[in-house]
Design a protein around this motif. Structure first.
Motif, PDB file in Angstrom:
ATOM      1  N   GLY A 178       0.812  -1.213   0.000  1.00  0.00           N
ATOM      2  CA  GLY A 178       0.000   0.000   0.000  1.00  0.00           C
ATOM      3  C   GLY A 178       0.842   1.257   0.000  1.00  0.00           C
ATOM      4  N   ARG A 179       1.895   1.264   0.824  1.00  0.00           N
ATOM      5  CA  ARG A 179       2.781   2.434   0.882  1.00  0.00           C
ATOM      6  C   ARG A 179       3.448   2.673  -0.473  1.00  0.00           C
ATOM      7  NH1 ARG A 179       7.609   1.912   4.978  1.00  0.00           N
ATOM      8  NH2 ARG A 179       8.209   0.365   3.415  1.00  0.00           N
ATOM      9  N   GLU A 180       3.930   1.599  -1.094  1.00  0.00           N
ATOM     10  CA  GLU A 180       4.611   1.754  -2.386  1.00  0.00           C
ATOM     11  C   GLU A 180       3.633   2.218  -3.463  1.00  0.00           C
ATOM     12  OE1 GLU A 180       7.869   1.793  -5.005  1.00  0.00           O
ATOM     13  OE2 GLU A 180       7.716   1.775  -2.808  1.00  0.00           O
ATOM     14  N   ALA A 181       2.386   1.774  -3.377  1.00  0.00           N
ATOM     15  CA  ALA A 181       1.382   2.234  -4.347  1.00  0.00           C
ATOM     16  C   ALA A 181       1.193   3.747  -4.247  1.00  0.00           C
ATOM     17  CB  ALA A 181       0.058   1.511  -4.123  1.00  0.00           C
ATOM     18  N   ILE A 182       1.073   4.260  -3.024  1.00  0.00           N
ATOM     19  CA  ILE A 182       0.914   5.703  -2.842  1.00  0.00           C
ATOM     20  C   ILE A 182       2.175   6.433  -3.303  1.00  0.00           C
ATOM     21  CG2 ILE A 182       0.523   7.534  -1.162  1.00  0.00           C
ATOM     22  CD1 ILE A 182      -1.907   5.761  -1.687  1.00  0.00           C
ATOM     23  N   ARG A 183       3.341   5.893  -2.975  1.00  0.00           N
ATOM     24  CA  ARG A 183       4.600   6.518  -3.394  1.00  0.00           C
ATOM     25  C   ARG A 183       4.691   6.612  -4.919  1.00  0.00           C
ATOM     26  NH1 ARG A 183       9.229   6.761  -0.471  1.00  0.00           N
ATOM     27  NH2 ARG A 183      10.415   5.728  -2.134  1.00  0.00           N
ATOM     28  N   GLN A 184       4.313   5.552  -5.605  1.00  0.00           N
ATOM     29  CA  GLN A 184       4.403   5.569  -7.071  1.00  0.00           C
ATOM     30  C   GLN A 184       3.401   6.550  -7.675  1.00  0.00           C
ATOM     31  OE1 GLN A 184       6.744   4.268  -8.976  1.00  0.00           O
ATOM     32  NE2 GLN A 184       7.761   3.406  -7.161  1.00  0.00           N
ATOM     33  N   ILE A 185       2.231   6.664  -7.059  1.00  0.00           N
ATOM     34  CA  ILE A 185       1.271   7.673  -7.515  1.00  0.00           C
ATOM     35  C   ILE A 185       1.868   9.070  -7.362  1.00  0.00           C
ATOM     36  CG2 ILE A 185      -0.920   8.798  -6.930  1.00  0.00           C
ATOM     37  CD1 ILE A 185      -2.084   6.015  -6.429  1.00  0.00           C
ATOM     38  N   MET A 186       2.511   9.303  -6.211  1.00  0.00           N
ATOM     39  CA  MET A 186       3.083  10.630  -5.969  1.00  0.00           C
ATOM     40  C   MET A 186       4.300  10.890  -6.857  1.00  0.00           C
ATOM     41  SD  MET A 186       0.946  11.972  -4.092  1.00  0.00           S
ATOM     42  CE  MET A 186       1.859  13.517  -4.119  1.00  0.00           C
ATOM     43  N   PHE A 187       5.065   9.842  -7.165  1.00  0.00           N
ATOM     44  CA  PHE A 187       6.158  10.028  -8.134  1.00  0.00           C
ATOM     45  C   PHE A 187       5.603  10.513  -9.470  1.00  0.00           C
ATOM     46  CE2 PHE A 187       8.928   6.750  -5.797  1.00  0.00           C
ATOM     47  CZ  PHE A 187       9.666   7.748  -5.173  1.00  0.00           C
ATOM     48  N   ASP A 188       4.472   9.920  -9.886  1.00  0.00           N
ATOM     49  CA  ASP A 188       3.876  10.331 -11.155  1.00  0.00           C
ATOM     50  C   ASP A 188       3.317  11.751 -11.072  1.00  0.00           C
ATOM     51  OD1 ASP A 188       4.585   8.042 -12.429  1.00  0.00           O
ATOM     52  OD2 ASP A 188       2.576   7.173 -12.537  1.00  0.00           O
ATOM     53  N   VAL A 189       2.808  12.142  -9.908  1.00  0.00           N
ATOM     54  CA  VAL A 189       2.376  13.536  -9.720  1.00  0.00           C
ATOM     55  C   VAL A 189       3.567  14.475  -9.905  1.00  0.00           C
ATOM     56  CG1 VAL A 189       1.531  15.206  -8.018  1.00  0.00           C
ATOM     57  CG2 VAL A 189       0.404  12.999  -8.243  1.00  0.00           C
ATOM     58  N   SER A 190       4.716  14.090  -9.350  1.00  0.00           N
ATOM     59  CA  SER A 190       5.920  14.915  -9.495  1.00  0.00           C
ATOM     60  C   SER A 190       6.358  14.998 -10.953  1.00  0.00           C
ATOM     61  CB  SER A 190       7.054  14.323  -8.654  1.00  0.00           C
ATOM     62  OG  SER A 190       6.717  14.336  -7.280  1.00  0.00           O
ATOM     63  N   ARG A 191       6.310  13.861 -11.670  1.00  0.00           N
ATOM     64  CA  ARG A 191       6.697  13.870 -13.079  1.00  0.00           C
ATOM     65  C   ARG A 191       5.761  14.763 -13.895  1.00  0.00           C
ATOM     66  NH1 ARG A 191       6.902   8.097 -11.847  1.00  0.00           N
ATOM     67  NH2 ARG A 191       9.079   7.473 -11.515  1.00  0.00           N
ATOM     68  N   ARG A 251      -4.973   1.942   6.551  1.00  0.00           N
ATOM     69  CA  ARG A 251      -5.419   2.720   5.404  1.00  0.00           C
ATOM     70  C   ARG A 251      -4.581   2.377   4.174  1.00  0.00           C
ATOM     71  NH1 ARG A 251      -5.857   8.664   7.476  1.00  0.00           N
ATOM     72  NH2 ARG A 251      -6.819   7.565   9.219  1.00  0.00           N
ATOM     73  N   LEU A 252      -3.317   2.024   4.429  1.00  0.00           N
ATOM     74  CA  LEU A 252      -2.429   1.639   3.340  1.00  0.00           C
ATOM     75  C   LEU A 252      -2.530   0.153   3.027  1.00  0.00           C
ATOM     76  CD1 LEU A 252       0.752   3.738   4.215  1.00  0.00           C
ATOM     77  CD2 LEU A 252      -1.032   4.254   2.545  1.00  0.00           C
ATOM     78  N   SER A 253      -2.508  -0.694   4.056  1.00  0.00           N
ATOM     79  CA  SER A 253      -2.526  -2.143   3.800  1.00  0.00           C
ATOM     80  C   SER A 253      -3.826  -2.581   3.137  1.00  0.00           C
ATOM     81  CB  SER A 253      -2.292  -2.921   5.094  1.00  0.00           C
ATOM     82  OG  SER A 253      -3.319  -2.677   6.044  1.00  0.00           O
ATOM     83  N   GLN A 254      -4.917  -1.831   3.330  1.00  0.00           N
ATOM     84  CA  GLN A 254      -6.183  -2.187   2.694  1.00  0.00           C
ATOM     85  C   GLN A 254      -6.156  -1.991   1.179  1.00  0.00           C
ATOM     86  OE1 GLN A 254      -9.125   0.112   4.820  1.00  0.00           O
ATOM     87  NE2 GLN A 254      -9.344  -1.413   6.449  1.00  0.00           N
ATOM     88  N   LEU A 255      -5.121  -1.356   0.674  1.00  0.00           N
ATOM     89  CA  LEU A 255      -4.995  -1.183  -0.780  1.00  0.00           C
ATOM     90  C   LEU A 255      -4.411  -2.421  -1.450  1.00  0.00           C
ATOM     91  CD1 LEU A 255      -3.498   2.433  -0.919  1.00  0.00           C
ATOM     92  CD2 LEU A 255      -5.903   1.765  -1.105  1.00  0.00           C
ATOM     93  N   THR A 256      -3.861  -3.339  -0.661  1.00  0.00           N
ATOM     94  CA  THR A 256      -3.154  -4.496  -1.227  1.00  0.00           C
ATOM     95  C   THR A 256      -4.005  -5.309  -2.206  1.00  0.00           C
ATOM     96  OG1 THR A 256      -1.765  -4.610   0.733  1.00  0.00           O
ATOM     97  CG2 THR A 256      -1.849  -6.573  -0.633  1.00  0.00           C
ATOM     98  N   PRO A 257      -5.257  -5.664  -1.880  1.00  0.00           N
ATOM     99  CA  PRO A 257      -6.050  -6.435  -2.858  1.00  0.00           C
ATOM    100  C   PRO A 257      -6.226  -5.713  -4.186  1.00  0.00           C
ATOM    101  CG  PRO A 257      -7.091  -6.496  -0.689  1.00  0.00           C
ATOM    102  CD  PRO A 257      -5.998  -5.464  -0.610  1.00  0.00           C
ATOM    103  N   LEU A 258      -6.331  -4.382  -4.160  1.00  0.00           N
ATOM    104  CA  LEU A 258      -6.467  -3.622  -5.408  1.00  0.00           C
ATOM    105  C   LEU A 258      -5.215  -3.778  -6.267  1.00  0.00           C
ATOM    106  CD1 LEU A 258      -8.033  -0.276  -4.084  1.00  0.00           C
ATOM    107  CD2 LEU A 258      -9.216  -2.264  -5.027  1.00  0.00           C
ATOM    108  N   VAL A 259      -4.043  -3.725  -5.605  1.00  0.00           N
ATOM    109  CA  VAL A 259      -2.781  -3.832  -6.333  1.00  0.00           C
ATOM    110  C   VAL A 259      -2.627  -5.220  -6.933  1.00  0.00           C
ATOM    111  CG1 VAL A 259      -0.271  -3.657  -6.167  1.00  0.00           C
ATOM    112  CG2 VAL A 259      -1.712  -2.092  -4.851  1.00  0.00           C
ATOM    113  N   PHE A 260      -2.930  -6.259  -6.154  1.00  0.00           N
ATOM    114  CA  PHE A 260      -2.771  -7.626  -6.647  1.00  0.00           C
ATOM    115  C   PHE A 260      -3.738  -7.927  -7.789  1.00  0.00           C
ATOM    116  CE2 PHE A 260       0.012  -8.211  -3.186  1.00  0.00           C
ATOM    117  CZ  PHE A 260       0.685  -9.407  -3.378  1.00  0.00           C
ATOM    118  N   ASP A 261      -4.969  -7.453  -7.666  1.00  0.00           N
ATOM    119  CA  ASP A 261      -5.937  -7.672  -8.748  1.00  0.00           C
ATOM    120  C   ASP A 261      -5.479  -7.000 -10.034  1.00  0.00           C
ATOM    121  OD1 ASP A 261      -7.610  -9.242  -7.291  1.00  0.00           O
ATOM    122  OD2 ASP A 261      -9.111  -7.706  -6.902  1.00  0.00           O
ATOM    123  N   ALA A 262      -5.018  -5.758  -9.917  1.00  0.00           N
ATOM    124  CA  ALA A 262      -4.576  -5.028 -11.100  1.00  0.00           C
ATOM    125  C   ALA A 262      -3.352  -5.689 -11.728  1.00  0.00           C
ATOM    126  CB  ALA A 262      -4.274  -3.571 -10.741  1.00  0.00           C
TER     127      ALA A 262
END
Length: 361
Positions: A178-191, A251-262
């Motif tokens: 979950g943390r890495e998912a948010i980090r990657q989203i924010m990296f893309d915001v920076s780009r 709040r972060l760990s609950q994102l894990t199923p979304l990441v695995f499904d995608a």
């Protein structure tokens, strides 16, 4: 009848298994979360009580007939607890005191308290030609521990990496995903702020932003405020989003199923990149306990020689074959190819059978 109890205490659930002296499973039970570091002692003992009581209530003989249980003060010949969050002798002593009172087992050799990774090392006993084991738990949290075995079959812990909890580590875990998912989203915001055109679209981004009530990708930066907002304890407001009612780490760990499904259903490049980064974090911790290229026993005296070792995985995340394959691929990049690899699906059952076998010998 002699009964043997093994309880696997983790961040998501408590699993109890009872077996007889021959290793036959007689009963099973589940309780709530029981990571010793995260919850009060009363909540820990209640989760264990529910799991053990349920296991006792379900006990039947191998021929599927009811059994007569021993009296409460003689109920278990021995009990083995593998507990997430038990990472020091002082913490183990606190857990022992509480469990001794709960089960009526005196503190001593009949009551074994260890970290939950110890249960995963049971397969080492079944491989006479293998000298070492590394156990890697990756579920809600993560921890990696190495073991060797004595000629008697007794397992001896060598070294440990990680297991520091979500605030300081938990590489390869659900929280890390979950943390890495948010980090990657924010990296893309920076780009995007630099005017860089992003190379790929992602179904995952849309799912995560929708989960947090963010209506379009241009507003993705709003996710920071959501992640850092303290938990709201007043739960009678119908207008409060559900994600604000849980602690920040969940709040972060609950994102894990979304990441695995995608990643594994949609073949989403963004999700696969996230899981690759997370798998690399777990592989780094496993490799830390190994004697790698350019190292030897002189430089790392308690290191594990990988071609003489078994890698034992456990936990909900590494139970998913696709993710396990990512971790093994990252290990190969680091020069770590194990003699054999196993996924221990039922650590409590393996521990219960091992406990009965140890007592018999």
């Amino acid at each position: 009848m002699s009964l043997f109890l093994c309880v696997d205490c983790g961040g998501s659930k408590t699993s109890a298994v009872i077996c007889d002296a021959n290793g036959n499973i007689l009963g099973r039970g589940l309780g709530g979360p029981s990571n010793f570091s995260y919850i009060p002692l009363t909540a820990f003992t209640e989760a264990v009580r529910v799991a053990v009581s349920t296991a006792l209530d379900s006990c039947v003989s191998p021929s599927n007939t009811p059994i007569t249980l021993p009296p409460p003060n003689e109920l278990f010949a021995a009990a083995w607890f593998g507990i997430a969050g038990v990472d020091s002798p002082a913490v183990a002593q606190n857990a022992s005191s509480a469990l001794s009172v709960l089960l009526g087992i005196p503190i001593g050799p009949r009551l074994i308290i260890a970290n939950d990774t110890h249960l995963l090392a049971a397969p080492l006993r079944h491989h006479p030609d293998v000298s070492y084991a590394i156990t890697a738990i990756a579920g809600t949290g993560s921890c990696v521990v190495s073991f060797t075995k004595k000629p008697s079959g007794e397992l001896v812990e060598l070294a440990r990496a990680g297991g520091w909890g979500w605030l300081l580590g938990d590489e390869g875990s659900g929280f890390h995903v979950g943390r890495e998912a948010i980090r990657q989203i924010m990296f893309d915001v920076s780009r995007a702020s630099l005017g860089i055109t992003l190379s790929q679209t992602s179904t995952l981004k849309g799912k995560i932003l929708s989960h947090f009530g963010i209506k379009n990708e241009q507003a993705a930066a709003e996710i920071l405020a959501i992640v850092h907002t303290p938990e709201i304890t007043i739960k009678n407001s119908h207008n409060t989003p559900g994600y604000l009612l849980v602690p920040k780490e969940k709040r972060l760990s609950q994102l894990t199923p979304l990441v695995f499904d995608a990643a594994f259903k949609d073949n989403d490049e963004f999700a696969l990149r996230i899981l690759g980064n997370v798998a690399g974090g777990l592989a780094d911790q496993i490799a830390q306990l190994c004697i790698g290229p350019g190292e030897d026993m002189a430089t790392k005296p308690r290191g594990v020689v990988v071609n003489q070792a078994i890698l034992c995985f456990g936990g909900s995340l590494v139970g998913i074959e696709g993710y396990r394959a990512l971790v093994l691929d990252e290990l190969r990049k680091r020069g770590c190819v194990f003699q054999c690899v196993e996924f221990v699906e039922d650590a409590a059952a393996a521990g219960a059978a091992g406990l009965a076998a140890m007592t018999a010998t």
